[in-house]
Design a protein around this motif. Structure first.
Motif, PDB file in Angstrom:
ATOM      1  N   ASN A   1       0.807  -1.230   0.000  1.00 64.94           N
ATOM      2  CA  ASN A   1       0.000   0.000   0.000  1.00 64.94           C
ATOM      3  C   ASN A   1       0.838   1.277   0.000  1.00 64.94           C
ATOM      4  OD1 ASN A   1      -2.525  -1.389   0.110  1.00 64.94           O
ATOM      5  ND2 ASN A   1      -2.160  -1.777   2.259  1.00 64.94           N
TER       6      ASN A   1
ATOM      7  N   LYS B   1      -3.340   0.095  -7.580  1.00 62.02           N
ATOM      8  CA  LYS B   1      -4.543  -0.711  -7.375  1.00 62.02           C
ATOM      9  C   LYS B   1      -4.479  -2.050  -8.099  1.00 62.02           C
ATOM     10  CE  LYS B   1      -7.649   0.190  -5.171  1.00 62.02           C
ATOM     11  NZ  LYS B   1      -7.786  -0.093  -3.732  1.00 62.02           N
TER      12      LYS B   1
ATOM     13  N   LYS C   1     -10.651   8.888   2.652  1.00 59.54           N
ATOM     14  CA  LYS C   1     -10.519   7.497   3.107  1.00 59.54           C
ATOM     15  C   LYS C   1     -10.593   6.546   1.927  1.00 59.54           C
ATOM     16  CE  LYS C   1     -11.153   7.220   7.934  1.00 59.54           C
ATOM     17  NZ  LYS C   1     -11.570   6.392   9.046  1.00 59.54           N
TER      18      LYS C   1
ATOM     19  N   ASN D   1     -10.292   2.211   0.757  1.00 59.13           N
ATOM     20  CA  ASN D   1     -10.324   0.816   1.220  1.00 59.13           C
ATOM     21  C   ASN D   1      -9.097   0.084   0.688  1.00 59.13           C
ATOM     22  OD1 ASN D   1     -12.776   1.533   2.214  1.00 59.13           O
ATOM     23  ND2 ASN D   1     -13.943  -0.070   1.221  1.00 59.13           N
TER      24      ASN D   1
ATOM     25  N   GLU E   1      -6.278  -3.526   1.518  1.00 61.45           N
ATOM     26  CA  GLU E   1      -5.995  -4.772   2.243  1.00 61.45           C
ATOM     27  C   GLU E   1      -4.698  -4.575   3.026  1.00 61.45           C
ATOM     28  OE1 GLU E   1      -7.395  -8.122   1.797  1.00 61.45           O
ATOM     29  OE2 GLU E   1      -9.103  -7.310   0.696  1.00 61.45           O
TER      30      GLU E   1
ATOM     31  N   GLU F   1      -9.515  -6.241   5.092  1.00 62.16           N
ATOM     32  CA  GLU F   1      -9.772  -4.983   4.390  1.00 62.16           C
ATOM     33  C   GLU F   1     -10.152  -3.919   5.402  1.00 62.16           C
ATOM     34  OE1 GLU F   1     -12.250  -3.217   0.551  1.00 62.16           O
ATOM     35  OE2 GLU F   1     -12.780  -5.185   1.356  1.00 62.16           O
ATOM     36  N   VAL F   2      -9.529  -2.746   5.253  1.00 61.38           N
ATOM     37  CA  VAL F   2      -9.813  -1.643   6.161  1.00 61.38           C
ATOM     38  C   VAL F   2     -10.016  -0.365   5.346  1.00 61.38           C
ATOM     39  CG1 VAL F   2      -8.450  -2.625   8.063  1.00 61.38           C
ATOM     40  CG2 VAL F   2      -7.356  -1.036   6.455  1.00 61.38           C
ATOM     41  N   ALA F   3     -10.650   0.617   5.988  1.00 66.04           N
ATOM     42  CA  ALA F   3     -10.753   1.960   5.419  1.00 66.04           C
ATOM     43  C   ALA F   3      -9.803   2.835   6.224  1.00 66.04           C
ATOM     44  CB  ALA F   3     -12.183   2.479   5.515  1.00 66.04           C
TER      45      ALA F   3
ATOM     46  N   THR G   1      -8.343   4.006  11.636  1.00 70.49           N
ATOM     47  CA  THR G   1      -8.535   2.933  10.662  1.00 70.49           C
ATOM     48  C   THR G   1      -9.797   2.153  11.034  1.00 70.49           C
ATOM     49  OG1 THR G   1      -6.145   2.755  10.419  1.00 70.49           O
ATOM     50  CG2 THR G   1      -7.432   0.920   9.591  1.00 70.49           C
ATOM     51  N   GLU G   2     -10.673   1.921  10.051  1.00 66.82           N
ATOM     52  CA  GLU G   2     -11.928   1.204  10.314  1.00 66.82           C
ATOM     53  C   GLU G   2     -11.930  -0.123   9.566  1.00 66.82           C
ATOM     54  OE1 GLU G   2     -14.966   3.824   8.898  1.00 66.82           O
ATOM     55  OE2 GLU G   2     -14.207   5.506  10.092  1.00 66.82           O
TER      56      GLU G   2
ATOM     57  N   VAL H   1     -13.360  -3.052   7.347  1.00 69.94           N
ATOM     58  CA  VAL H   1     -14.335  -3.239   6.268  1.00 69.94           C
ATOM     59  C   VAL H   1     -14.715  -4.722   6.173  1.00 69.94           C
ATOM     60  CG1 VAL H   1     -14.740  -3.039   3.772  1.00 69.94           C
ATOM     61  CG2 VAL H   1     -13.467  -1.248   4.991  1.00 69.94           C
ATOM     62  N   THR H   2     -13.729  -5.605   6.388  1.00 71.14           N
ATOM     63  CA  THR H   2     -13.990  -7.049   6.401  1.00 71.14           C
ATOM     64  C   THR H   2     -15.078  -7.346   7.435  1.00 71.14           C
ATOM     65  OG1 THR H   2     -11.732  -7.605   5.746  1.00 71.14           O
ATOM     66  CG2 THR H   2     -12.922  -9.295   6.948  1.00 71.14           C
TER      67      THR H   2
END
Length: 199
Positions: free
Chosen positions: A57, A75, A99, A101, A103, A126-128, A162-163, A165-166
């Motif tokens: 990332n 990406k 933000k 998304n 991995e 997976e996170v945002a 960090t949030e 998503v998974t």
């Protein structure tokens, strides 16, 4: 969060022949897209890009595209399946404060309780995260976990801002007892029998 500055050149030739010529010159064809802009076709220096992509990332600061500086995230990276060199990269334009998304890797530390075998079901989640503050990964300790324990994505501690998503109920890892001797061999024999083609 790693940020790497990289110089781009506009790409005016298209097609396989043009892509091959660019790669022979040590450059990688790429496309910049996002934020409602038309896709922009560029080439990037292959060696610099290969080094930058070793960091998960990585945030690239691409110079030289229409005189602007663009913050982008890789990406989609296409590599030659045999030689491994970069064939093409899609780059998503991002803005500070936005933000995205992504991995990120889940790295396990420590050892489970004696007799327990750790099976990692998800190596990434997976996170945002804010585009300029994407964590390279998270660590989760399995120290002393007993047989029968499982850890869900929702139990993984994420960095501030960090949030997840998974699905929080998704199993990231479980601790099981070692299979008794002979069990695995019987299953393997059954599997082989099932695979044998019918006459």
């Amino acid at each position: 969060m790693s940020e790497v500055r990289i110089a781009a050149e506009p790409r005016t030739e298209f097609g396989k022949g043009a892509a091959r010529r660019a790669r022979r010159a040590g450059k990688v064809p790429a496309v910049l897209y996002g934020h409602g802009t038309e896709p922009r076709h560029i080439t990037l220096p292959g060696h610099d890009l290969m080094l930058a992509l070793k960091t998960p990332n990585v945030l690239l600061r691409v110079d030289g595209v229409e005189g602007a500086e663009n913050l982008v995230l890789p990406k989609s990276v296409q590599r030659d399946p045999i030689k491994g060199f970069l064939e093409h990269v899609d780059l998503l334009v991002v803005k500070k404060g936005e933000k995205v998304n992504v991995e990120i890797a889940v790295n396990l530390t420590g050892d489970a309780a004696p007799g327990g075998i750790v099976s990692q079901e998800l190596v990434t989640i997976e996170v945002a995260a804010e585009a300029t503050a994407i964590p390279e990964g998270v660590e989760h300790s399995v120290e002393g976990l007993e047989v029968g324990t499982s850890v869900t994505a929702g139990e993984i501690k994420l960095p501030a801002g960090t949030e997840l998503v998974t699905d929080p109920e998704a199993i990231v890892l479980s601790v099981s007892a070692p299979a008794a001797e002979g069990e695995g061999e019987e299953e393997a024999a059954e599997g082989e029998a099932a695979e044998a083609p019918a006459e």
